[in-house]
Design an enzyme around this catalytic site. Structure first.
Site, short mmCIF file in Angstrom:
data_model
loop_
_atom_site.label_atom_id
_atom_site.label_comp_id
_atom_site.label_asym_id
_atom_site.label_seq_id
_atom_site.Cartn_x
_atom_site.Cartn_y
_atom_site.Cartn_z
N ASN A 39 0.84 -1.20 0.00
CA ASN A 39 0.00 0.00 0.00
C ASN A 39 0.88 1.25 0.00
O ASN A 39 1.95 1.29 0.63
CB ASN A 39 -1.01 0.00 1.16
CG ASN A 39 -0.42 -0.20 2.53
OD1 ASN A 39 0.63 -0.82 2.69
ND2 ASN A 39 -1.08 0.34 3.53
N GLU A 52 -2.78 -4.92 -2.98
CA GLU A 52 -3.26 -5.82 -4.04
C GLU A 52 -3.24 -5.10 -5.40
O GLU A 52 -2.89 -5.67 -6.42
CB GLU A 52 -4.68 -6.31 -3.73
CG GLU A 52 -4.80 -7.15 -2.46
CD GLU A 52 -5.05 -6.31 -1.21
OE1 GLU A 52 -4.59 -5.16 -1.13
OE2 GLU A 52 -5.71 -6.85 -0.31
N CYS A 83 -10.08 -5.10 0.44
CA CYS A 83 -11.22 -4.16 0.44
C CYS A 83 -12.13 -4.43 -0.76
O CYS A 83 -11.78 -5.19 -1.67
CB CYS A 83 -10.71 -2.72 0.41
SG CYS A 83 -10.14 -2.18 -1.22
N CYS A 86 -10.60 -3.75 -4.21
CA CYS A 86 -9.60 -4.75 -4.61
C CYS A 86 -10.25 -6.08 -4.97
O CYS A 86 -9.76 -6.79 -5.84
CB CYS A 86 -8.55 -4.94 -3.51
SG CYS A 86 -7.38 -3.57 -3.46
N1 THU Z 1 -5.09 -1.84 2.60
C1 THU Z 1 -4.47 -2.62 1.65
O1 THU Z 1 -3.46 -2.21 1.08
N2 THU Z 1 -5.01 -3.83 1.38
C2 THU Z 1 -6.06 -4.39 2.04
O2 THU Z 1 -6.43 -5.50 1.74
C3 THU Z 1 -6.75 -3.62 3.10
C4 THU Z 1 -6.31 -2.22 3.27
C5 THU Z 1 -4.46 -0.56 2.96
C6 THU Z 1 -5.13 0.68 2.44
C7 THU Z 1 -4.62 1.71 3.44
O3 THU Z 1 -3.34 2.17 3.02
C8 THU Z 1 -4.46 0.94 4.73
O4 THU Z 1 -4.41 -0.43 4.37
C9 THU Z 1 -5.58 1.16 5.73
O5 THU Z 1 -6.82 0.98 5.14
#
Ligand code: THU
Length: 130
Positions: A39, A52, A83, A86
């Site tokens: 992320n 993802e 989420c 994704c």
């Molecule tokens: N996030 C992801 O990168 N993948 C997930 O499956 C869930 C959430 C990130 C987005 C954001 O940067 C942080 O986690 C908090 O939501």
């Protein structure tokens, strides 16, 4: 190295200064390539991107178009669930029965399918002319 280990290694480089929640993802493409993502947050919060999405972008940039296996890991009490956005992105490039492994840094894992995450996903088939 397993896909989960690739995701965990990438996670170290996640850029999450606002949430403090670092996520790593790794996927294996049908041609065998492993592509990772993390992320990447932004001071304008909605501009952040998920791990993802980063792994999918890396796969496409490498010339692969189908995901065979995907793993995602975070430091969370329960295995981290992709989420909603994704889930739709994953469904674009994977079969409904493809396995997604969700993990915590403490070693807990849960494995689900793409269809478990997003039953009845919107697909381009819905846009075919009648
Ligand atoms: N996030 C992801 O990168 N993948 C997930 O499956 C869930 C959430 C990130 C987005 C954001 O940067 C942080 O986690 C908090 O939501």
């Amino acid at each position: 190295m397993t896909l989960l280990e690739d995701a965990a290694r990438a996670r170290i480089n996640a850029y999450a200064p606002y949430s403090g929640f670092k996520v790593g993802a790794a996927l294996r493409g049908e041609a065998g390539g492993v592509h990772v993502g993390v992320n990447v947050e932004n001071a304008a919060y909605p501009e952040g991107t998920c791990a993802e999405a980063g792994a999918i972008a890396a796969m496409i940039a490498a010339g692969e178009t189908r995901i065979k296996e995907l793993a995602v890991i975070a430091d969370s009490p329960e295995p981290v669930a992709p989420c909603g956005g994704c889930r739709q992105k994953i469904a674009e490039f994977a079969a409904p029965d493809m396995r997604v492994t969700m993990a915590t840094t403490s070693g807990r894992t849960a494995t689900v399918t793409v269809a478990d995450l997003l039953p009845g996903a919107f697909s381009s088939a819905a846009m075919e002319p009648r």
